[in-house]
Design a protein around this motif. Structure first.
Motif, PDB file in Angstrom:
ATOM      1  N   TYR B  22      38.022 -21.260   5.882  1.00 14.24           N
ATOM      2  CA  TYR B  22      38.118 -20.162   4.921  1.00 14.24           C
ATOM      3  C   TYR B  22      36.698 -19.696   4.625  1.00 14.24           C
ATOM      4  O   TYR B  22      35.850 -20.504   4.276  1.00 14.24           O
ATOM      5  CB  TYR B  22      38.751 -20.632   3.622  1.00 14.24           C
ATOM      6  N   GLU B  66      40.406 -15.994   6.968  1.00 13.33           N
ATOM      7  CA  GLU B  66      41.182 -17.235   6.895  1.00 13.33           C
ATOM      8  C   GLU B  66      41.650 -17.589   8.303  1.00 13.33           C
ATOM      9  O   GLU B  66      42.444 -16.867   8.892  1.00 13.33           O
ATOM     10  CB  GLU B  66      42.381 -16.992   5.960  1.00 13.33           C
ATOM     11  N   ARG B  68      43.489 -20.478  10.564  1.00  9.02           N
ATOM     12  CA  ARG B  68      44.241 -21.711  10.430  1.00  9.02           C
ATOM     13  C   ARG B  68      44.669 -22.296  11.762  1.00  9.02           C
ATOM     14  O   ARG B  68      45.424 -23.244  11.817  1.00  9.02           O
ATOM     15  CB  ARG B  68      45.438 -21.512   9.500  1.00  9.02           C
TER      16      ARG B  68
ATOM     17  N   GLN C 256      47.094 -25.025  -1.098  1.00  9.88           N
ATOM     18  CA  GLN C 256      46.649 -24.553   0.199  1.00  9.88           C
ATOM     19  C   GLN C 256      46.961 -23.064   0.287  1.00  9.88           C
ATOM     20  O   GLN C 256      48.045 -22.630  -0.078  1.00  9.88           O
ATOM     21  CB  GLN C 256      47.381 -25.313   1.305  1.00  9.88           C
ATOM     22  N   VAL C 257      45.986 -22.315   0.768  1.00 15.33           N
ATOM     23  CA  VAL C 257      46.202 -20.884   0.907  1.00 15.33           C
ATOM     24  C   VAL C 257      46.594 -20.600   2.350  1.00 15.33           C
ATOM     25  O   VAL C 257      45.910 -21.009   3.282  1.00 15.33           O
ATOM     26  CB  VAL C 257      44.937 -20.102   0.517  1.00 15.33           C
ATOM     27  N   VAL C 258      47.716 -19.947   2.502  1.00 14.09           N
ATOM     28  CA  VAL C 258      48.210 -19.587   3.827  1.00 14.09           C
ATOM     29  C   VAL C 258      48.492 -18.093   3.824  1.00 14.09           C
ATOM     30  O   VAL C 258      49.270 -17.610   2.994  1.00 14.09           O
ATOM     31  CB  VAL C 258      49.505 -20.370   4.164  1.00 14.09           C
ATOM     32  N   ASP C 259      47.855 -17.363   4.704  1.00 11.12           N
ATOM     33  CA  ASP C 259      48.034 -15.913   4.767  1.00 11.12           C
ATOM     34  C   ASP C 259      47.852 -15.261   3.408  1.00 11.12           C
ATOM     35  O   ASP C 259      48.644 -14.407   2.988  1.00 11.12           O
ATOM     36  CB  ASP C 259      49.421 -15.551   5.318  1.00 11.12           C
ATOM     37  N   ASN C 260      46.803 -15.696   2.712  1.00 12.84           N
ATOM     38  CA  ASN C 260      46.458 -15.078   1.431  1.00 12.84           C
ATOM     39  C   ASN C 260      47.480 -15.333   0.326  1.00 12.84           C
ATOM     40  O   ASN C 260      47.537 -14.606  -0.656  1.00 12.84           O
ATOM     41  CB  ASN C 260      46.269 -13.568   1.617  1.00 12.84           C
ATOM     42  N   TYR C 263      50.032 -21.901  -1.922  1.00 10.62           N
ATOM     43  CA  TYR C 263      51.161 -22.832  -1.886  1.00 10.62           C
ATOM     44  C   TYR C 263      50.723 -24.183  -2.427  1.00 10.62           C
ATOM     45  O   TYR C 263      49.546 -24.486  -2.456  1.00 10.62           O
ATOM     46  CB  TYR C 263      51.646 -23.043  -0.445  1.00 10.62           C
TER      47      TYR C 263
END
Lengths: 325, 301, 505
Positions: B22, B66, B68, C256-260, C263
């Protein structure tokens, strides 16, 4: 990314971190109680046996797989008991275990009943008694009894007041696995020492020793009620496979499986439990009583820790970051 | 006018696999009266799960990234084309007024300009206005001499008092480190210049960007051999923001491409962020290419 | 212990009795009850302390790197405020927070307050909690400081005034709630006989306010309370509030940040979080934006917030007005944004970076309280008439070196309240921290946390520095129940503004 899972009244959201703490609270609570019982029964055995029997305090250290640190000069009774009961530097000591209960129950406060809070503080106070009361035979028994009683009361309160949700499952699974582990270790060391090649001096007392083994996992009474004589085979079979008495390895694993069934994605952990189950089933106690009990217990311990590993990777540190729908 | 195509690639190589990353990048060039941006794009490998670019408090373009997808190599590339026209500032009448007058005229600025100026007047996290900085500035300050002379003198002194030495400092070095080691890089020189200008009571910015360089005589220009650069800009009422480069002892001209500006380096850090991995070493490499191009619509004269 | 009030007298304004030793309006029943109790009051105090220990109400104290859990110190004698005065106070707080939220929204966007010359731009830039990363964001409803706690004090004349605002992560509300639980048990009889306004609706209002912030209106919002963890001094409060409002008590590592989108990691997978009541300081919220070494927040949180995918309460950057220099402008903000006169005055404040103020401060150090502009919890505060010559010299140097970081205020003789000290009822200085929930339907806690300096003569009420607390009763003085033993004229306290001409701000 489409939505995520929703909470429901029957299925409240449980954070992985909190689940891990609930699990460890269960383990530490059981560890503290088990260790107290172990020290107590060993003390009784030592008093019962003649000095010539050569039964020392080292076997206790072996049970928890620990050695005395440099702060202790000799393997005296006092040193060993102090190490196992009061030493904060020993990860397996009663004090450390109660510290673990205290910490983990604080983390899980949101899912724990308020009634437990007071008891946790009380237990913590007993455990941190400045006088190191376990070291002296005169105060040891009472202190250990207090610890055991407080642990049991706390367990009972949690059992009776906690909602039977995921957090409770983890707590219970932790307790059961720790219990199974402890029974296995007791077998490994306590019984192993005695069954393998009992020294001549100890030979007349094997019955006493077996009784002590059973007592140290709180199963002597239950065993006697069966009306069987305390032969090595009968005792072993009982400790491993009896499915009525709550502290046998089998009962613990069965109980853990039962609670694992309540959890999602439980496949790997259940499989690991089943592996322990068949391992127990296949055990030839006749053979073990005169043979390689030590090796067997080692393998059993490994199989039990495999369940722990699966629980850890499935729920506490899941590798995947995928959003579930 | 000059037109440049700039490619700036930052590459991180990780010893162990990174599960997610990030971060934010301040690499896309901003527009200003001296610079029009014809095109600009940021690409990241592996493909980010999410990337957005916003305008920050200073008007810079900041991209949030971001990633992942597990990776061992992260590559952030900014490409742009800009046109630059800078006035020859020494000919502006305002810079010939005295330092005292320039400072006084700050209060006569329009409210919005005055507010904008105020944020660049005081100490910031990387630019303390301590005795060391104040005393260093004092030697250049002559209240009734033209403000231009002050800026030129300060730029010259920093350039001659300190050696360019990329081993002397790091990105986290302070102005005190520069004084102690006697050398540093453009970032350190720019911080000191900004500090001195502010302690003279003038609003000063830290500017990040690039400078067109030329290969040694007779050798071809190598792709990616350029570097990112930093300098200072100071507000002179009536003349606007004057860009001076203590590293090269000159005022910025058409060869200076601006990326972003802020109170100091921390406001315009090119790439920063966090990664999740099991540890291990990170190897960072940066490649910059500033390439002069002849605009299509303009005939060479 | 004396069973009557002979001998009880305060050198300043006392909350319970007037200058003649007679109970103030609304205090008659408590006054009488305390007298009736006599030595039994000590028993009640012990009962309360035992209750606190068994409930495990603690705060964590840090000394030399280690932390100790201390039982929360409570004094059972309540602090009483009449309902009519309380109405004025809570109205004043709502007014203040409305202006403060408009101010915060303004400084992160148009900055009209600066452009219009109300606040010098430089003071804003220099505020330690002004976060440029928040510029351009418009949180829902223009509210940044959703939960705030302003500290109120009463001076010798009886005037209530605002000492400071806490807009970042104000703490103490759990103790306010617990104190009520305790005093209900200890004074069950008085709760039956008096009209004491209930305050337990605070958590319900807090939950409602947070729910309304959810960016998703099609699902039941998931609320998380972000705590720095078990070793934080307010962890007890975090756990208690989370439980009461049905929020998940999370730590940074749970998010946790997933796709902005934010969660939390649960045993059943990732669960989207809509609202985060964060009790973690700005700079630790997002390592990708602020301190990259922080493990207390979640990387990507700021971007998710900026995109409107999650609500943060309080919003990052809301603490900009905690700066004590900016505090001194709050009355101006109220006039500027609301076109109203402030109901609650500030404590007169000198700003050391203004030359004439500084001159005054340096010449009168021994009769002023000097405070660093950006500290909290009483840190770095020097009370002039209690400082040594050496301390004052040191302070002088500090002010001269960094005047922007210092403000000075007159040494207030904070009002006192009778407090049980070693079995004797004695006057002790107190303050009051009410909690304000800001939204389109603002709410003020009914009363607040009364903090008391337990040491004789001390003005420091912070629990980390030997302070205790009291339950705060808002009592209806207009209704005079027949049950009361005595009938008195409701000689209502006149609220006056202190126009002493010394206010430099």
């Amino acid at each position: 990314m489409n939505g995520s899972i929703a909470a429901s009244p029957e299925n409240p959201i449980l954070l992985s971190r909190v689940a891990e703490s609930a699990y460890w609270a269960g383990r530490y609570l059981e560890r503290a109680e088990g260790m107290a019982r172990l020290i107590k029964s060993h003390s009784e055995l030592v008093i019962d046996l003649p000095r010539a029997g050569g039964l020392g305090w080292e076997p206790l250290l072996a049970v928890v797989g620990t050695e005395l640190g440099p702060e202790y000069d000799l393997h005296t009774e006092e040193a060993v008991v102090d190490h196992l009961a009061h030493n904060h530097g020993n990860p397996g000591s009663i004090c450390t275990a109660i510290e673990g209960v205290h910490y983990n129950l604080r983390v899980t406060r949101s899912v724990m009943p308020i009634e437990a809070a007071e008891l946790i503080i009380e237990l913590h106070t007993i455990a941190n008694n400045d006088g190191r009361p376990a070291n002296d035979r005169r105060t040891r028994r009472q202190w250990l009894t207090n610890i055991m009683r407080s642990c049991q009361t706390l367990s009972a309160i949690l059992n009776d007041t906690m909602t039977h949700d995921d957090a409770f499952s983890f707590f219970t699974i932790g307790r059961q696995l720790e219990r199974a582990d402890l029974t296995t270790r007791v077998l490994d060391v306590h019984a192993g020492v005695l069954t393998g090649r009992p020294t001549d001096a100890l030979a007349p007392y094997t019955g006493l020793c077996w009784a002590a083994t059973l007592r140290s996992v709180s199963m002597l009474q239950a065993f006697r009620r069966r009306g069987v004589s305390a032969s090595p085979t009968a005792t072993l079979e009982f400790l491993l496979n009896d499915n009525n008495c709550p502290r046998t390895v089998r009962s613990c694993i069965d109980e853990a499986s039962r609670w694992l069934l309540e959890l999602p994605q439980n496949h790997e952990a259940i499989t690991a439990c089943a592996a322990v189950g068949s391992f127990l089933e296949d055990a030839d106690v006749e053979e073990l009583a005169i043979g390689d009990l030590h090796g067997f217990a080692d393998r059993l311990e490994v199989a039990i820790s495999e369940i722990h590993q699966k629980i850890h990777t499935t729920w506490f540190r899941p590798a995947t970051t995928a959003v579930l729908s | 006018m000059s037109r440049f195509a700039v490619t700036h690639t930052t590459t991180y190589r990780y010893q162990s696999t990174v599960s997610s990353s990030y971060g934010q990048a301040c690499l896309l060039p901003r527009s200003s009266p001296e610079q029009s941006v014809i095109s600009a794009a940021l690409t990241v490998q592996p493909q980010p799960a999410h990337m957005t670019t916003r305008v920050d408090a200073f008007g810079n373009l900041v991209s949030y990234i971001e990633v992942r997808e597990p990776h061992q190599l992260l590559e952030v590339t900014a490409t742009s084309e800009v046109d630059i026209v800078r006035p020859q500032i020494q000919f502006l009448p305002a810079v010939q007024e005295s330092l005292a007058e320039a400072r006084r005229k700050l209060v006569e600025l329009e409210a919005v300009e005055r507010v904008e100026a105020a944020r660049f007047l005081t100490a910031s996290s990387r630019v303390p206005l301590d005795d060391q900085v104040r005393n260093y500035a004092l030697a250049s300050i002559v209240e009734d001499r033209p403000v231009f002379d002050f800026i030129r003198n300060l730029t010259e002194r920093i350039n001659s008092d300190f050696t360019f030495d990329s081993s002397a400092t790091t990105v986290t070095s302070t102005i005190a480190d520069l004084f102690e080691r006697g050398g540093g890089v453009c970032q350190d020189f720019a911080h000191l210049a900004v500090g001195c200008l502010r302690s003279a009571g003038l609003p000063a910015r830290y500017v990040s960007g690039y400078l067109e360089t030329f290969p040694p005589a007779g050798q071809p220009k190598l792709i990616g051999a350029d570097v990112s650069h930093a300098w200072a800009a100071v507000l002179i009422p009536g003349a606007g923001w004057v860009n001076c480069d203590p590293t090269n002892n000159q005022f910025a001209d058409d060869r200076y491409v601006t990326t972003a500006w802020g109170r100091d380096y921390d406001d315009v850090t090119p790439v920063k962020g966090v990664i999740y991995s099991n540890g291990g070493m990170t190897q960072l490499s940066v490649s910059v290419d500033v390439h002069r191009i002849v605009p299509d619509q303009q005939q060479p004269q | 212990m004396k069973s009557d009030w002979t001998g009880y007298s305060s050198i300043t304004f006392d909350e319970l009795v007037d200058g003649d030793g007679k109970p103030r309006t609304g205090n008659e029943a408590v006054f009488q009850r305390l007298a009736d109790l006599g030595p039994a009051l000590v028993e009640r105090q012990r009962a309360a302390e035992a209750e606190i220990r068994s409930m495990g109400i603690t705060f964590t104290l840090y000394t030399e790197g280690s932390s100790i859990d201390r039982a929360w110190p409570i004094d059972v004698i309540p602090r009483i405020i009449t309902a009519s005065e309380w109405n004025t106070i809570s109205g004043g707080l709502i007014q203040r927070l409305k202006a403060l939220n408009m101010f915060i929204e303004d400084v992160y966007n148009e900055q009209n307050v600066v452009n219009d010359g109300i606040l010098p731009a430089q003071w804003l830039e220099d505020s330690a909690n002004f976060r440029t990363e928040c510029c351009g964001v418009h949180p829902a409803g223009g509210v940044w400081a959703h939960i705030s706690g302003s500290d109120l004090v009463r001076d010798a004349t009886g005037q209530m005034m605002v000492l400071e605002d806490n807009l970042r992560v104000p703490s103490g509300v759990s103790y306010m709630l617990e104190n009520r639980q305790i005093s209900k048990r200890v004074f069950a009889d008085l709760f039956r006989d008096l009209d004491i306004h209930p305050l337990d609706n605070y958590t319900e209002e807090l939950g409602k306010m947070l729910s309304k912030l959810s960016p998703r209106d099609d699902v039941e919002p998931v609320i998380a309370l972000l705590t720095p963890g078990i070793f934080n001094s307010a962890y007890y409060e975090h756990g208690m509030l989370a439980t009461q409002i049905g929020a998940h008590l999370v730590e940074g590592s749970d998010l946790q940040v997933v796709d902005n989108i934010v969660y939390m990691k649960t045993v059943r997978g990732l669960v989207r979080v809509d609202v985060i009541y964060r009790r973690v300081d700005d700079l630790f919220l997002d390592p990708a934006v602020f301190r990259s070494d922080s493990t207390l927040g979640a990387a990507g949180l700021m971007a998710a917030w900026r995109a409107g995918n999650v609500a943060l309460a309080n919003a990052p950057g809301a603490g900009v007005a905690d700066d004590k220099v900016l505090y001194s402008y709050v009355p101006d903000f109220i006039r500027y944004y609301l076109n109203e006169e402030p109901t609650l005055p500030n404590v007169p404040t000198w700003r050391c970076m203004e030359p004439d103020h500084r001159q005054h401060v340096l010449a009168n150090l021994d009769s002023l309280v000097c405070k660093p502009a950006n500290e909290s919890g009483g840190k770095g505060v020097t009370i002039g008439n209690r400082a040594t010559e050496e301390e004052l010299d040191h302070l002088r140097t500090e002010i001269e070196t960094d005047p922007r970081n210092w403000i000075a205020q007159p040494i207030l003789s904070l009002s006192t309240s009778p407090t049980l000290c070693d079995g004797i009822i004695a006057p002790r200085h107190i303050d009051l921290r009410p909690f304000v929930l800001s939204s389109d339907e603002p709410f003020v806690s009914v009363g607040g946390l009364t903090r008391v300096a337990l040491r004789e003569g001390s003005l420091i009420v912070n629990s980390s520095q030997g302070g205790g607390s009291k339950d705060t009763w808002i009592v209806d003085e207009s209704v005079r129940p027949d049950r009361l033993l005595e009938h008195r004229q409701p000689g209502q306290q006149q609220v006056q503004r202190s126009g002493n001409g010394q206010n430099p701000s």
